[in-house]
Scaffold this active site. Structure first.
Site, short mmCIF file in Angstrom:
data_model
loop_
_atom_site.label_atom_id
_atom_site.label_comp_id
_atom_site.label_asym_id
_atom_site.label_seq_id
_atom_site.Cartn_x
_atom_site.Cartn_y
_atom_site.Cartn_z
CE LYS A 28 -1.63 1.53 4.11
NZ LYS A 28 -1.34 2.93 4.44
CG ASN A 29 2.33 2.64 3.49
OD1 ASN A 29 1.17 2.91 3.20
ND2 ASN A 29 2.74 2.45 4.72
CB CYS A 31 -5.39 9.95 11.51
SG CYS A 31 -3.70 9.46 11.86
NE ARG A 85 0.22 10.69 9.86
CZ ARG A 85 -0.25 9.60 9.27
NH1 ARG A 85 -1.35 9.07 9.70
NH2 ARG A 85 0.38 9.07 8.24
CG ASP A 108 3.45 1.63 9.53
OD1 ASP A 108 3.65 1.85 8.32
OD2 ASP A 108 3.14 2.51 10.34
NE ARG A 166 -7.07 4.30 5.78
CZ ARG A 166 -6.39 5.30 6.33
NH1 ARG A 166 -6.70 5.72 7.54
NH2 ARG A 166 -5.41 5.89 5.70
C1 EPZ Z 1 4.22 7.14 6.21
O1 EPZ Z 1 3.42 8.15 6.79
C2 EPZ Z 1 3.35 5.88 6.15
N1 EPZ Z 1 2.18 6.14 5.30
C3 EPZ Z 1 2.89 5.51 7.55
O2 EPZ Z 1 2.14 4.31 7.47
C4 EPZ Z 1 4.14 5.25 8.40
O3 EPZ Z 1 3.74 4.95 9.71
C5 EPZ Z 1 5.03 6.49 8.39
O4 EPZ Z 1 5.36 6.84 7.02
C6 EPZ Z 1 6.33 6.28 9.14
O5 EPZ Z 1 7.03 5.23 8.58
C7 EPZ Z 1 2.33 6.04 3.97
O6 EPZ Z 1 3.40 5.75 3.46
C8 EPZ Z 1 1.09 6.28 3.15
P1 EPZ Z 1 6.24 10.63 8.16
P2 EPZ Z 1 3.94 9.70 6.76
O7 EPZ Z 1 6.09 11.85 7.33
O8 EPZ Z 1 4.64 9.94 5.48
C9 EPZ Z 1 6.08 14.02 11.46
C10 EPZ Z 1 0.31 2.91 7.79
O9 EPZ Z 1 -0.10 2.35 8.81
N2 EPZ Z 1 5.94 14.95 10.32
O10 EPZ Z 1 7.47 9.79 8.00
O11 EPZ Z 1 2.80 10.55 7.12
C11 EPZ Z 1 4.86 13.10 11.61
O12 EPZ Z 1 3.84 13.73 12.34
C12 EPZ Z 1 0.75 4.35 7.83
O13 EPZ Z 1 0.44 2.34 6.67
C13 EPZ Z 1 6.01 16.32 10.58
O14 EPZ Z 1 6.18 16.74 11.71
O15 EPZ Z 1 4.98 9.67 7.95
C14 EPZ Z 1 5.44 11.91 12.32
O16 EPZ Z 1 5.51 12.18 13.70
C15 EPZ Z 1 0.49 4.99 9.17
N3 EPZ Z 1 5.87 17.19 9.53
C16 EPZ Z 1 6.86 11.82 11.76
O17 EPZ Z 1 7.15 13.11 11.20
C17 EPZ Z 1 5.69 16.74 8.24
O18 EPZ Z 1 5.60 17.59 7.32
C18 EPZ Z 1 7.03 10.78 10.64
O19 EPZ Z 1 6.03 11.04 9.70
C19 EPZ Z 1 5.62 15.35 8.01
C20 EPZ Z 1 5.76 14.48 9.07
#
Ligand code: EPZ
Length: 417
Positions: A22-23, A116, A121, A305, A397
């Site tokens: 998915k990711n 969420c 996020r 995850d 999902r």
């Molecule tokens: C991706 O989410 C994945 N989703 C998530 O999987 C996964 O848990 C996550 O990466 C971490 O590996 C998809 O790929 C669709 P991040 P993403 O940006 O990109 C903070 C699942 O279960 N952050 O690496 O949203 C954020 O809040 C999902 O399949 C900021 O502060 O994760 C988090 O604390 C859940 N500002 C941390 O960074 C930003 O602009 C990591 O988030 C972006 C992120």
């Protein structure tokens, strides 16, 4: 509202075929917006988030059809630049269309994803990066109104924090920017490498110049291409943990074992017997499960995850374990539900103390987010009696045919309306 009934306890035995990721699919689908040619994608998982992303692309004017297992995307007449809240709110990866729309049209209006269950996020890292490529943006009533008056101009960008989505958005945007972009402090998840492999196959110019630094030389357009999406490493990890938790015996097929080496090493430390073949992992759960302390981290660290799933396994360990959730600020929503099944887990901030030697009791449960939902199934599989899991739309999902795959390896599980 559908729910799952799980009748435990039983051991899982047999073979599980892992679906596409998915990711990896979501950023690659977003990246097809760059193209004015047809793009053919294989091995997409049949899960809700993929359908939502396809609906989002269609709302932007993409012509999409399925031909057997292949998705055909034709963006030659795609002109719209507005991604609505109604679609983005249910799937935060919708923000990933911002980069390609700016690269292709120089302007876009995309809904902020909103929070969420696992966290707020934010997308500040995405927006800061895009500004460095010459994007001007305003946030008005929950939408990002972005323009690139002089087009996207290559630049040196260092991410303030490792972010999977921000890295993906900037990679996609920079592929059509004028000149060269250097991205530093990138996330290096396998799904990002899959996105890069897809873009290179479509004629883009990307190269890793250091462990977390990427050099992207802008091209004029991306070519027609066919691409097979990689396997879902989180689905694979989930079934590995399920085998260990139920002391079962599973063959996990269609995987690249070294991509989940961290998870394999941890499961071996806990006591599971694991044999690796080219595209297969054979796991036999051990009677005795040893406790271990875990901290989630960006790849190649232990994936956030899989944290909820691992917590279920550690409830059955010989003594207390500690789990530290270092990626998301609120990813312990499954703890309350597991405690209702007899677990003894206490959380302070981002740390969870997980008592061992727990025998889960069947219960009526509530799913809260995608990975928490599956952890409830794992616990229910080891509990004597009938558990009921509500709000399983979270599950749908990201897990393809989960009850069919589990039934095939001996679980007594059924979906009821
Ligand atoms: C991706 O989410 C994945 N989703 C998530 O999987 C996964 O848990 C996550 O990466 C971490 O590996 C998809 O790929 C669709 P991040 P993403 O940006 O990109 C903070 C699942 O279960 N952050 O690496 O949203 C954020 O809040 C999902 O399949 C900021 O502060 O994760 C988090 O604390 C859940 N500002 C941390 O960074 C930003 O602009 C990591 O988030 C972006 C992120």
């Amino acid at each position: 509202m559908q729910k799952l009934e799980v009748f435990g306890a039983n051991k899982l035995k047999g073979q599980v075929n892992i679906s596409g990721s998915k990711n990896a699919s979501l950023p690659i689908l977003a990246a097809t917006l760059l193209s004015s040619k047809k793009i053919y994608l294989n091995n997409l998982p049949n899960v809700k988030d993929i359908k939502t992303m396809i609906n989002l692309l269609q709302s932007l004017g993409s012509k999409i059809k399925f031909d057997k297992k292949k998705l055909i995307i034709d963006n030659s007449k795609q002109q719209k630049k507005f991604a609505s809240y109604s679609l983005v709110k249910t799937m935060r990866a919708g923000i990933l269309v911002l980069g390609p729309l700016l690269a292709k049209f120089g302007s876009a209006k995309v809904s902020l994803p909103g929070g969420c269950a696992i966290g707020t996020r934010p997308v500040d890292i995405h927006l800061n990066g895009l500004s460095k490529l010459g994007v001007k943006y305003k946030i008005i009533q929950g939408y990002v109104h972005a323009t690139a008056p002089r087009g996207l101009i290559g630049s040196k960008i260092r991410f303030s924090k490792i972010s999977v989505g921000a890295t993906e958005n900037l990679i996609i945007a920079a592929t059509l920017a004028k000149g060269t972009t250097i991205l530093s402090n990138c996330a290096i998840e396998p799904e990002i490498k899959d996105l890069i492999n897809f873009l290179i196959k479509a004629g883009c110019n990307l190269k890793w110049v250091a462990k977390r630094s990427l050099k992207i030389i802008g091209v004029k357009k991306i070519n027609e291409t066919t691409y097979p999406i990689m396997f879902d490493r989180i689905e694979a990890g989930t079934y590995l943990v399920a085998a260990a938790a139920t002391k079962g015996n599973l063959k996990i097929k269609n995987v690249i074992p070294n991509i989940i080496q961290t998870e394999i090493n941890i499961l071996k430390k806990i006591g599971a017997k694991i044999k690796i073949k080219k595209d297969e992992i054979h796991i036999v759960g051990n009677k005795k499960i040893k406790s271990i302390n875990i901290k989630t981290a960006p790849y190649p660290g232990f994936p956030t995850d899989l944290q909820a799933q691992m917590m279920v396994l550690l409830c059955k360990a010989n003594k207390q374990s500690v789990i530290k959730e270092d990626i998301f600020e609120n990813r312990f929503m499954h703890v309350a539900e597991l405690n209702r099944m007899g677990a003894k887990i206490s959380t302070i901030g981002n740390k969870a103390k997980v008592s061992g030697n727990i025998r889960f009791e069947a219960a009526e449960l509530m799913a809260t987010d995608l990975r928490a939902s599956v952890s409830l199934i794992l616990a229910a599989l080891t509990a004597n009696g009938k558990s009921v899991i509500n709000r399983i739309y979270h599950l749908d999902r990201g897990y393809e045919n989960i009850e069919h795959k589990l039934k095939k390896v001996g679980a007594k599980i059924r979906r009821v309306n």
